[in-house]
Design a protein around this motif. Structure first.
Motif, PDB file in Angstrom:
ATOM      1  N   LEU A 172      -2.788  13.024  10.499  1.00 36.28           N
ATOM      2  CA  LEU A 172      -1.584  13.290   9.756  1.00 36.28           C
ATOM      3  C   LEU A 172      -0.404  13.042  10.713  1.00 36.28           C
ATOM      4  CD1 LEU A 172      -0.072  14.277   7.426  1.00 36.28           C
ATOM      5  CD2 LEU A 172      -0.480  16.924   8.300  1.00 36.28           C
ATOM      6  N   CYS A 173      -0.468  13.515  11.986  1.00 39.73           N
ATOM      7  CA  CYS A 173       0.518  13.629  12.823  1.00 39.73           C
ATOM      8  C   CYS A 173       0.753  11.794  13.219  1.00 39.73           C
ATOM      9  CB  CYS A 173       0.670  14.464  14.117  1.00 39.73           C
ATOM     10  SG  CYS A 173       0.815  16.083  13.529  1.00 39.73           S
ATOM     11  N   GLY A 174      -0.303  11.203  13.252  1.00 38.69           N
ATOM     12  CA  GLY A 174       0.045   9.841  13.650  1.00 38.69           C
ATOM     13  C   GLY A 174       0.793   9.019  12.936  1.00 38.69           C
ATOM     14  N   TYR A 175       0.535   9.335  11.312  1.00 38.64           N
ATOM     15  CA  TYR A 175       1.653   8.700  10.521  1.00 38.64           C
ATOM     16  C   TYR A 175       2.999   9.164  10.798  1.00 38.64           C
ATOM     17  CZ  TYR A 175       4.415   8.132   6.588  1.00 38.64           C
ATOM     18  OH  TYR A 175       5.500   7.818   5.635  1.00 38.64           O
ATOM     19  N   LEU A 176       3.054  10.559  10.849  1.00 36.01           N
ATOM     20  CA  LEU A 176       4.257  11.258  11.091  1.00 36.01           C
ATOM     21  C   LEU A 176       5.180  10.759  12.260  1.00 36.01           C
ATOM     22  CD1 LEU A 176       3.685  14.739  10.071  1.00 36.01           C
ATOM     23  CD2 LEU A 176       4.580  13.197   8.494  1.00 36.01           C
ATOM     24  N   TRP A 177       4.475  10.543  13.248  1.00 40.08           N
ATOM     25  CA  TRP A 177       5.041  10.091  14.431  1.00 40.08           C
ATOM     26  C   TRP A 177       5.506   8.680  14.461  1.00 40.08           C
ATOM     27  CZ3 TRP A 177       4.560  12.799  19.452  1.00 40.08           C
ATOM     28  CH2 TRP A 177       5.167  12.357  20.457  1.00 40.08           C
ATOM     29  N   VAL A 178       4.657   7.656  13.992  1.00 44.62           N
ATOM     30  CA  VAL A 178       5.341   6.358  14.049  1.00 44.62           C
ATOM     31  C   VAL A 178       6.164   6.113  12.721  1.00 44.62           C
ATOM     32  CG1 VAL A 178       3.079   5.413  14.962  1.00 44.62           C
ATOM     33  CG2 VAL A 178       3.272   5.681  12.440  1.00 44.62           C
ATOM     34  N   SER A 179       6.206   6.763  11.762  1.00 39.98           N
ATOM     35  CA  SER A 179       7.177   6.705  10.611  1.00 39.98           C
ATOM     36  C   SER A 179       8.472   7.276  10.898  1.00 39.98           C
ATOM     37  CB  SER A 179       6.560   7.178   9.566  1.00 39.98           C
ATOM     38  OG  SER A 179       6.382   8.561   9.570  1.00 39.98           O
ATOM     39  N   ARG A 180       8.429   8.617  11.794  1.00 37.49           N
ATOM     40  CA  ARG A 180       9.636   9.362  11.982  1.00 37.49           C
ATOM     41  C   ARG A 180      10.450   8.401  13.295  1.00 37.49           C
ATOM     42  NH1 ARG A 180      11.732  14.230  14.228  1.00 37.49           N
ATOM     43  NH2 ARG A 180      13.743  13.840  14.406  1.00 37.49           N
ATOM     44  N   TYR A 181       9.682   7.876  14.273  1.00 37.79           N
ATOM     45  CA  TYR A 181      10.465   7.099  15.130  1.00 37.79           C
ATOM     46  C   TYR A 181      10.415   5.669  15.001  1.00 37.79           C
ATOM     47  CZ  TYR A 181       9.910  11.520  17.723  1.00 37.79           C
ATOM     48  OH  TYR A 181      10.032  12.904  17.821  1.00 37.79           O
ATOM     49  N   ALA A 182       9.904   5.058  13.824  1.00 37.92           N
ATOM     50  CA  ALA A 182      10.022   3.725  13.363  1.00 37.92           C
ATOM     51  C   ALA A 182       9.124   3.027  14.521  1.00 37.92           C
ATOM     52  CB  ALA A 182      11.201   3.414  13.034  1.00 37.92           C
ATOM     53  N   VAL A 183       8.147   3.361  15.356  1.00 42.85           N
ATOM     54  CA  VAL A 183       7.755   2.261  16.105  1.00 42.85           C
ATOM     55  C   VAL A 183       6.478   2.849  16.523  1.00 42.85           C
ATOM     56  CG1 VAL A 183       8.645   3.794  18.221  1.00 42.85           C
ATOM     57  CG2 VAL A 183       8.188   1.150  18.396  1.00 42.85           C
ATOM     58  N   ALA A 184       5.326   1.751  16.716  1.00 45.34           N
ATOM     59  CA  ALA A 184       4.011   2.083  17.011  1.00 45.34           C
ATOM     60  C   ALA A 184       3.599   1.424  18.194  1.00 45.34           C
ATOM     61  CB  ALA A 184       3.059   1.872  16.045  1.00 45.34           C
ATOM     62  N   TYR A 185       3.037   1.911  19.433  1.00 45.85           N
ATOM     63  CA  TYR A 185       2.753   1.055  20.633  1.00 45.85           C
ATOM     64  C   TYR A 185       1.663   1.762  21.434  1.00 45.85           C
ATOM     65  CZ  TYR A 185       6.072   4.526  22.736  1.00 45.85           C
ATOM     66  OH  TYR A 185       6.956   5.459  22.948  1.00 45.85           O
ATOM     67  N   ILE A 201       0.802  -1.216  -0.039  1.00 47.27           N
ATOM     68  CA  ILE A 201      -0.033   0.140  -0.093  1.00 47.27           C
ATOM     69  C   ILE A 201       0.851   1.289   0.052  1.00 47.27           C
ATOM     70  CG2 ILE A 201      -1.851   1.298   1.111  1.00 47.27           C
ATOM     71  CD1 ILE A 201      -2.789  -1.267   2.574  1.00 47.27           C
ATOM     72  N   ALA A 202       0.752   2.177  -1.163  1.00 43.47           N
ATOM     73  CA  ALA A 202       1.395   3.253  -1.145  1.00 43.47           C
ATOM     74  C   ALA A 202       1.269   4.104   0.009  1.00 43.47           C
ATOM     75  CB  ALA A 202       1.167   4.205  -2.527  1.00 43.47           C
ATOM     76  N   VAL A 203       2.302   5.125   0.225  1.00 43.13           N
ATOM     77  CA  VAL A 203       2.328   5.888   1.481  1.00 43.13           C
ATOM     78  C   VAL A 203       1.203   7.074   1.526  1.00 43.13           C
ATOM     79  CG1 VAL A 203       3.632   7.966   2.785  1.00 43.13           C
ATOM     80  CG2 VAL A 203       4.651   5.437   2.139  1.00 43.13           C
ATOM     81  N   PRO A 204       1.101   7.439  -0.033  1.00 46.09           N
ATOM     82  CA  PRO A 204      -0.009   8.567  -0.065  1.00 46.09           C
ATOM     83  C   PRO A 204      -1.372   7.988   0.442  1.00 46.09           C
ATOM     84  CG  PRO A 204       1.238   8.817  -2.031  1.00 46.09           C
ATOM     85  CD  PRO A 204       1.690   7.446  -0.994  1.00 46.09           C
ATOM     86  N   TRP A 205      -1.762   6.722   0.220  1.00 45.86           N
ATOM     87  CA  TRP A 205      -2.931   6.273   0.573  1.00 45.86           C
ATOM     88  C   TRP A 205      -3.001   6.193   2.104  1.00 45.86           C
ATOM     89  CZ3 TRP A 205      -6.695   6.476  -2.562  1.00 45.86           C
ATOM     90  CH2 TRP A 205      -6.441   6.432  -3.808  1.00 45.86           C
ATOM     91  N   LEU A 206      -1.830   5.616   2.751  1.00 41.99           N
ATOM     92  CA  LEU A 206      -2.019   5.569   4.168  1.00 41.99           C
ATOM     93  C   LEU A 206      -1.954   7.027   4.902  1.00 41.99           C
ATOM     94  CD1 LEU A 206       1.208   2.987   4.663  1.00 41.99           C
ATOM     95  CD2 LEU A 206      -1.279   2.601   4.892  1.00 41.99           C
TER      96      LEU A 206
END
Length: 331
Positions: free
Chosen positions: A225-238, A89-94
């Motif tokens: 928008l920041c939800g994606y930016l946060w987990v992609s920036r820090y490369a972790v979701a919890y 799934i492409a990043v723009p769709w996410l």
């Protein structure tokens, strides 16, 4: 003194304080004054800037959104899990999915405040817990780590364009849109009218409840928008992503001159408030200041900011007309 004059003085003073703070830290640690370090500090503050601008719209309508950080955690977990399971799934769709989900979560807050008349602080305290619980139920308490995420998912916010990462460009774009929105478009000015004097807004045909609903939707969309930016920036979701970050967001608004009584605030002030906190968060660890002192300093600044804001609020005249029932306000 007029509220606008106070706001301009606040912005100028805050800008000088930020500059002095940067120079003071630079005297102790010269590396802090390098272009790379300063750009990195701005990039670190990008998420706070975006969330603070959304929160500003909510606060100027005499509401507050305490669920923004939980919104970030939930939307971040959703897109991280989707990316881990379906990396094609492409990043723009996410990104679109995260913003849509965030807007829906904000819509829930707005509907409860608008249609049911529940105080915003009560609504968002409740949804904050609900959204956090939903993160746990969705993930079963598990983490999504960097090795489970696709390279494109992680690299997108880090991609550099003209010396700035994409995440910084996104923040600058949001700032520009909000500046134009609040300065030149009636849609944006309605937020301040509805919060500055709800009675007068009612008699000029502004549906105050509807305007508050729109503010929550925009705040939720930016949180997504920041939800994606946060987990992609820090490369972790919890589950505890951005836990307590809503306090930083509200603090950025208050420090920047946004009145908690509604109707007063500017995009420039809000951005400066976020940058002030960003400089503190980046500078104080460099000079070896304890995190506990960082919290104490931030808290002291917030108290001073609230006292300063009260001067502007006292200049607002008494309401002499009846307060309308928001649900029956004319649209």
């Amino acid at each position: 003194m007029k509220p606008l004059s106070l706001i301009r003085r606040r912005e100028s003073f805050l800008g000088v304080v930020i500059l002095v703070l940067i120079l003071a830290v630079g005297l102790i640690t010269p590396e802090f004054l390098s272009a790379g370090s300063l750009l990195g500090a701005f990039n670190d503050t990008s998420i706070l800037i975006i969330l603070a601008l959304g929160q500003m719209l909510v606060i100027v309508t005499r509401c507050i959104d305490l669920s923004v950080a939980a919104n970030v955690a939930l939307t971040g977990m959703v897109v991280a899990m989707l990316n881990a399971s379906y990396p094609f799934i492409a990043v723009p769709w996410l990104l679109l999915l995260a913003m849509t989900l965030g807007a829906v979560l904000g819509m829930i807050n707005g509907l409860l405040v608008w249609r049911l008349g529940v105080p915003a602080i009560v609504v968002t305290l409740g949804t904050m817990s609900i959204y956090r619980g939903a993160v746990f139920l969705l993930s079963h308490g598990a983490w999504v780590n960097a090795h489970q995420m696709s390279a494109g998912f992680i690299e997108f916010p880090r991609t550099t364009i003209a010396w700035l990462p994409v995440m910084s460009w996104i923040a600058l774009t949001v700032v520009l849109v909000f500046f134009l929105l609040t300065r030149y478009w009636r849609f944006g000015r309605d937020f301040f009218s509805a919060g500055g004097n709800p009675t007068a807004a009612f008699y000029t045909g502004i549906d105050v409840g509807r305007v508050q609903f729109r503010a929550f939707v925009i705040s939720g969309l930016l949180a997504g928008l920041c939800g994606y930016l946060w987990v992609s920036r820090y490369a972790v979701a919890y589950v505890d992503v951005a836990n307590g970050f809503e306090l930083q967001v509200v603090a950025a608004c208050v420090i920047g001159g946004v009145s908690i009584m509604g109707g007063i605030g500017t995009v420039v002030g809000c951005v400066l408030g976020a940058l002030f906190l960003g400089v503190i968060n980046n500078a104080l660890p460099v000079i070896g200041v304890s995190p506990f002192w960082q919290m104490a300093i931030s808290g002291a600044v917030i108290i001073v900011a609230v006292i300063a804001n009260s001067r502007a609020e006292r200049s607002k005249g008494r309401v002499i007309l009846r307060t309308p029932t928001l649900n029956t306000a004319r649209g």
